[in-house]
Write a protein that holds these residues in place. Structure first.
Motif, mmCIF file in Angstrom:
data_model
loop_
_atom_site.group_PDB
_atom_site.id
_atom_site.type_symbol
_atom_site.label_atom_id
_atom_site.label_comp_id
_atom_site.label_asym_id
_atom_site.label_seq_id
_atom_site.Cartn_x
_atom_site.Cartn_y
_atom_site.Cartn_z
ATOM 1 N N ARG A 48 45.649 11.056 -4.364
ATOM 2 C CA ARG A 48 46.701 11.586 -3.227
ATOM 3 C C ARG A 48 47.978 10.656 -3.272
ATOM 4 N N ASP A 49 49.049 11.362 -3.125
ATOM 5 C CA ASP A 49 50.205 10.654 -3.200
ATOM 6 C C ASP A 49 50.421 9.603 -1.921
ATOM 7 N N PRO A 50 50.731 8.286 -1.697
ATOM 8 C CA PRO A 50 50.606 7.720 -0.640
ATOM 9 C C PRO A 50 51.648 8.230 0.572
ATOM 10 N N ILE A 51 52.699 8.720 0.209
ATOM 11 C CA ILE A 51 53.677 9.088 1.273
ATOM 12 C C ILE A 51 53.339 10.501 1.844
ATOM 13 N N PHE A 52 52.953 11.353 0.937
ATOM 14 C CA PHE A 52 52.450 12.751 1.423
ATOM 15 C C PHE A 52 51.017 12.970 1.728
ATOM 16 N N ARG A 55 47.664 15.760 -3.132
ATOM 17 C CA ARG A 55 47.871 15.589 -4.255
ATOM 18 C C ARG A 55 48.911 16.322 -5.049
ATOM 19 N N TYR A 56 49.655 16.013 -5.874
ATOM 20 C CA TYR A 56 50.600 16.416 -6.794
ATOM 21 C C TYR A 56 50.335 17.509 -7.459
ATOM 22 N N PHE A 57 50.228 19.083 -7.190
ATOM 23 C CA PHE A 57 49.520 20.045 -7.667
ATOM 24 C C PHE A 57 49.896 20.315 -9.258
#
Length: 93
Positions: A48-52, A55-57
């Motif tokens: 998982r992206d720490p900001i969003f 997960r970047y699909f």
């Protein structure tokens, strides 16, 4: 002109997805997905992206494509030509 509404187009272009969304796309339950994702992260599955917090699909898709043998280097390289092809025609040059 597209028949899709702007909302549908935006949803189709979602770059960061939740684990629940990803599980639905993969056709597995959320509980099973959590276990699978944790296991695959050890092999490079996108975290998982720490900001969003999602997960970047495109990265998930690329990982799964490589895992399924669909990566850039998965296809054999074409062989170098060794001369003109003769497809059973004895009179070919």
């Amino acid at each position: 002109m597209s028949d899709a509404s702007p909302r549908t187009e935006a949803k189709a272009a979602t770059l960061f997805v939740s684990d629940a969304q990803l599980a639905a796309v993969l056709g597995i339950g959320e509980d099973k997905a959590r276990t699978i994702f944790r296991t695959l992260e050890r092999d490079g599955f996108p975290a998982r992206d720490p900001i969003f917090g999602r997960r970047y699909f495109p990265a998930v898709r690329a990982f799964l494509d490589r895992r399924a043998g669909l990566g850039v280097h998965s296809a054999p390289l074409p062989l170098a030509p060794d001369g003109p092809e003769n497809w059973g025609d004895d009179n070919a040059n």
